[in-house]
Design a protein around this motif. Sequence first.
Motif, PDB file in Angstrom:
ATOM      1  N   VAL A  31      39.873  48.566  48.637  1.00  0.00           N
ATOM      2  CA  VAL A  31      39.049  47.716  47.987  1.00  0.00           C
ATOM      3  C   VAL A  31      38.843  46.344  48.849  1.00  0.00           C
ATOM      4  CG1 VAL A  31      38.789  45.525  46.102  1.00  0.00           C
ATOM      5  CG2 VAL A  31      40.588  48.233  45.457  1.00  0.00           C
ATOM      6  N   ASP A  32      37.853  46.000  49.281  1.00  0.00           N
ATOM      7  CA  ASP A  32      37.252  44.958  49.799  1.00  0.00           C
ATOM      8  C   ASP A  32      36.286  44.978  48.656  1.00  0.00           C
ATOM      9  OD1 ASP A  32      37.078  43.016  51.827  1.00  0.00           O
ATOM     10  OD2 ASP A  32      36.662  44.226  53.395  1.00  0.00           O
ATOM     11  N   SER A  33      36.642  43.080  48.652  1.00  0.00           N
ATOM     12  CA  SER A  33      35.342  42.372  47.629  1.00  0.00           C
ATOM     13  C   SER A  33      35.107  41.073  47.574  1.00  0.00           C
ATOM     14  CB  SER A  33      35.204  43.068  45.976  1.00  0.00           C
ATOM     15  OG  SER A  33      34.535  42.621  45.459  1.00  0.00           O
ATOM     16  N   ASP A  34      34.097  40.195  47.466  1.00  0.00           N
ATOM     17  CA  ASP A  34      33.887  38.846  47.926  1.00  0.00           C
ATOM     18  C   ASP A  34      33.359  38.873  46.585  1.00  0.00           C
ATOM     19  OD1 ASP A  34      31.776  40.173  47.951  1.00  0.00           O
ATOM     20  OD2 ASP A  34      31.380  38.924  49.610  1.00  0.00           O
ATOM     21  N   ARG A  35      33.247  39.207  45.777  1.00  0.00           N
ATOM     22  CA  ARG A  35      32.509  39.282  43.848  1.00  0.00           C
ATOM     23  C   ARG A  35      34.017  39.738  43.108  1.00  0.00           C
ATOM     24  NH1 ARG A  35      28.813  41.408  42.304  1.00  0.00           N
ATOM     25  NH2 ARG A  35      28.291  43.391  44.507  1.00  0.00           N
ATOM     26  N   ALA A  36      35.091  39.331  43.469  1.00  0.00           N
ATOM     27  CA  ALA A  36      36.032  40.147  42.591  1.00  0.00           C
ATOM     28  C   ALA A  36      35.795  39.174  41.346  1.00  0.00           C
ATOM     29  CB  ALA A  36      37.532  40.009  43.180  1.00  0.00           C
ATOM     30  N   VAL A  37      36.436  39.356  40.011  1.00  0.00           N
ATOM     31  CA  VAL A  37      36.530  38.518  39.066  1.00  0.00           C
ATOM     32  C   VAL A  37      38.132  39.399  38.418  1.00  0.00           C
ATOM     33  CG1 VAL A  37      35.873  38.620  37.051  1.00  0.00           C
ATOM     34  CG2 VAL A  37      34.348  39.075  37.954  1.00  0.00           C
ATOM     35  N   LEU A  38      39.116  37.811  37.810  1.00  0.00           N
ATOM     36  CA  LEU A  38      39.775  37.848  37.230  1.00  0.00           C
ATOM     37  C   LEU A  38      39.994  37.980  35.784  1.00  0.00           C
ATOM     38  CD1 LEU A  38      41.448  34.625  39.219  1.00  0.00           C
ATOM     39  CD2 LEU A  38      42.643  36.806  39.260  1.00  0.00           C
ATOM     40  N   VAL A  39      41.043  39.366  35.448  1.00  0.00           N
ATOM     41  CA  VAL A  39      40.272  39.458  33.722  1.00  0.00           C
ATOM     42  C   VAL A  39      41.705  39.657  33.401  1.00  0.00           C
ATOM     43  CG1 VAL A  39      39.568  41.315  32.698  1.00  0.00           C
ATOM     44  CG2 VAL A  39      38.535  40.577  34.846  1.00  0.00           C
ATOM     45  N   TRP A  40      41.425  38.541  31.933  1.00  0.00           N
ATOM     46  CA  TRP A  40      42.756  38.635  31.196  1.00  0.00           C
ATOM     47  C   TRP A  40      42.607  39.168  30.331  1.00  0.00           C
ATOM     48  CZ3 TRP A  40      40.888  34.695  34.125  1.00  0.00           C
ATOM     49  CH2 TRP A  40      42.234  33.880  34.328  1.00  0.00           C
ATOM     50  N   GLU A  41      42.863  40.366  29.910  1.00  0.00           N
ATOM     51  CA  GLU A  41      42.767  41.489  28.798  1.00  0.00           C
ATOM     52  C   GLU A  41      43.157  41.261  27.756  1.00  0.00           C
ATOM     53  OE1 GLU A  41      42.385  45.976  29.408  1.00  0.00           O
ATOM     54  OE2 GLU A  41      42.626  45.733  31.298  1.00  0.00           O
ATOM     55  N   PRO A  42      43.110  41.273  26.241  1.00  0.00           N
ATOM     56  CA  PRO A  42      43.977  40.544  24.932  1.00  0.00           C
ATOM     57  C   PRO A  42      45.012  40.844  24.964  1.00  0.00           C
ATOM     58  CG  PRO A  42      41.626  41.870  24.741  1.00  0.00           C
ATOM     59  CD  PRO A  42      42.404  42.048  26.272  1.00  0.00           C
ATOM     60  N   ARG A  43      46.141  39.459  24.885  1.00  0.00           N
ATOM     61  CA  ARG A  43      47.580  39.950  24.800  1.00  0.00           C
ATOM     62  C   ARG A  43      47.867  39.229  26.136  1.00  0.00           C
ATOM     63  NH1 ARG A  43      49.901  43.243  19.823  1.00  0.00           N
ATOM     64  NH2 ARG A  43      48.300  42.846  18.752  1.00  0.00           N
ATOM     65  N   ARG A  44      47.551  40.268  27.358  1.00  0.00           N
ATOM     66  CA  ARG A  44      47.665  39.707  28.589  1.00  0.00           C
ATOM     67  C   ARG A  44      47.587  38.120  29.045  1.00  0.00           C
ATOM     68  NH1 ARG A  44      49.782  44.464  31.106  1.00  0.00           N
ATOM     69  NH2 ARG A  44      48.721  46.170  30.369  1.00  0.00           N
ATOM     70  N   VAL A  45      49.431  37.786  29.617  1.00  0.00           N
ATOM     71  CA  VAL A  45      49.586  36.401  29.650  1.00  0.00           C
ATOM     72  C   VAL A  45      49.027  36.120  31.292  1.00  0.00           C
ATOM     73  CG1 VAL A  45      51.294  35.608  28.069  1.00  0.00           C
ATOM     74  CG2 VAL A  45      51.681  36.534  29.724  1.00  0.00           C
ATOM     75  N   VAL A  46      48.974  37.371  32.105  1.00  0.00           N
ATOM     76  CA  VAL A  46      48.395  37.179  33.548  1.00  0.00           C
ATOM     77  C   VAL A  46      47.204  38.218  33.743  1.00  0.00           C
ATOM     78  CG1 VAL A  46      51.060  36.248  34.403  1.00  0.00           C
ATOM     79  CG2 VAL A  46      50.233  39.106  34.663  1.00  0.00           C
ATOM     80  N   PRO A  47      46.709  37.082  35.004  1.00  0.00           N
ATOM     81  CA  PRO A  47      45.427  38.486  35.262  1.00  0.00           C
ATOM     82  C   PRO A  47      44.948  39.893  35.783  1.00  0.00           C
ATOM     83  CG  PRO A  47      45.706  36.339  36.258  1.00  0.00           C
ATOM     84  CD  PRO A  47      46.601  36.298  36.124  1.00  0.00           C
ATOM     85  N   GLY A  48      44.536  40.382  36.178  1.00  0.00           N
ATOM     86  CA  GLY A  48      44.577  41.442  36.789  1.00  0.00           C
ATOM     87  C   GLY A  48      43.755  41.444  37.993  1.00  0.00           C
ATOM     88  N   TYR A  49      43.074  41.544  38.975  1.00  0.00           N
ATOM     89  CA  TYR A  49      41.670  41.904  39.433  1.00  0.00           C
ATOM     90  C   TYR A  49      40.696  43.120  38.946  1.00  0.00           C
ATOM     91  CZ  TYR A  49      42.414  37.830  42.834  1.00  0.00           C
ATOM     92  OH  TYR A  49      42.588  37.019  43.331  1.00  0.00           O
ATOM     93  N   ALA A  50      38.982  43.119  39.199  1.00  0.00           N
ATOM     94  CA  ALA A  50      37.850  43.510  38.393  1.00  0.00           C
ATOM     95  C   ALA A  50      37.276  43.456  40.247  1.00  0.00           C
ATOM     96  CB  ALA A  50      37.146  43.488  37.144  1.00  0.00           C
ATOM     97  N   VAL A  51      36.638  44.434  40.693  1.00  0.00           N
ATOM     98  CA  VAL A  51      35.585  44.263  41.381  1.00  0.00           C
ATOM     99  C   VAL A  51      34.746  45.025  40.916  1.00  0.00           C
ATOM    100  CG1 VAL A  51      37.686  44.344  42.976  1.00  0.00           C
ATOM    101  CG2 VAL A  51      37.291  45.799  42.513  1.00  0.00           C
ATOM    102  N   PRO A  52      33.610  44.602  41.389  1.00  0.00           N
ATOM    103  CA  PRO A  52      32.025  46.371  41.642  1.00  0.00           C
ATOM    104  C   PRO A  52      32.429  47.313  41.878  1.00  0.00           C
ATOM    105  CG  PRO A  52      31.596  43.759  42.750  1.00  0.00           C
ATOM    106  CD  PRO A  52      33.078  44.258  42.775  1.00  0.00           C
TER     107      PRO A  52
END
Length: 277
Positions: A31-52
């Motif tokens: 994975v190599d992205s300059d357009r990543a998005v932090l995502v908090w799914e429902p109930r999650r207290v810490v984010p994960g990453y989503a990328v194109p």
Amino acid sequence: MSELLAIQRGSLRYEPTRKRVRARLGDATVVDSDRAVLVWEPRRVVPGYAVPAEHITADIVDPAPGGADDEHDHGTEAPDTADYDRIPYWDPRTPFAVRKTPGRTVLLRAQDLRPVEAFLPDDPDLAGMVILDFPSFDTWLEDDDVVVSHPHDPFARIDIRRSGKRITISLDGEIVADSTSVRLLYETGLPERYYLPLEDVRVELQPSATRTVCSYKGTATYFSPVVHGVPVPDFAWSYPEPLVDALGVRDRICFFHERMDLSIDGIEQPRPWTPWS
């Protein structure tokens, strides 16, 4: 503000980041992205990453039903969330596959590399984005710095402050530690933690094999304080090699005061309620 943030935890949330985000399996950058998005799914207290999807150098495929095609595969059915429904919020110990977000589980497959699980959310605002299982990768980088455990939350932080208040920690009537040279660690969403010099601990601390990793503080080593002659497993921890944000508590000892009795300048404090209570 804490109440407003808590209300939002039941929904899918996201925040773009300007950081360059990379993920590796072994030495291979998948994975190599300059357009990543932090995502908090429902109930999650810490984010994960989503990328194109186009920023992933691996095939995005549906897993075989039941994980039948190889030993690393995963089934298409998400695990039963019943065991987690009684928990109001999900911390990093909750498996990636447990979720309330509509969408589809997939695998990332690259030649000669183990497959890792990912997720394609149905939400139109995240169309074309792939949510990644952070722990399944060997290395994550934000710009050129390694990050561990989970991405840093831009709406959370830690602060360390010195205090001359007298902190006394006891369990079942025995004083475990007594100090007037305390470092207070404040972390968003958690009670303050009291880090004490080792010389102010009054009982034996038996080293434990337990290790945990914090994205902000680094790797913690655990100890079992001996109280009334009996080791109490993993009631204390320390950061011998902390990350830069936690250098102020290096080699100091902290106790789970949600399981012990704590007084400040002689005044008994109520035990806080946390996931470690």
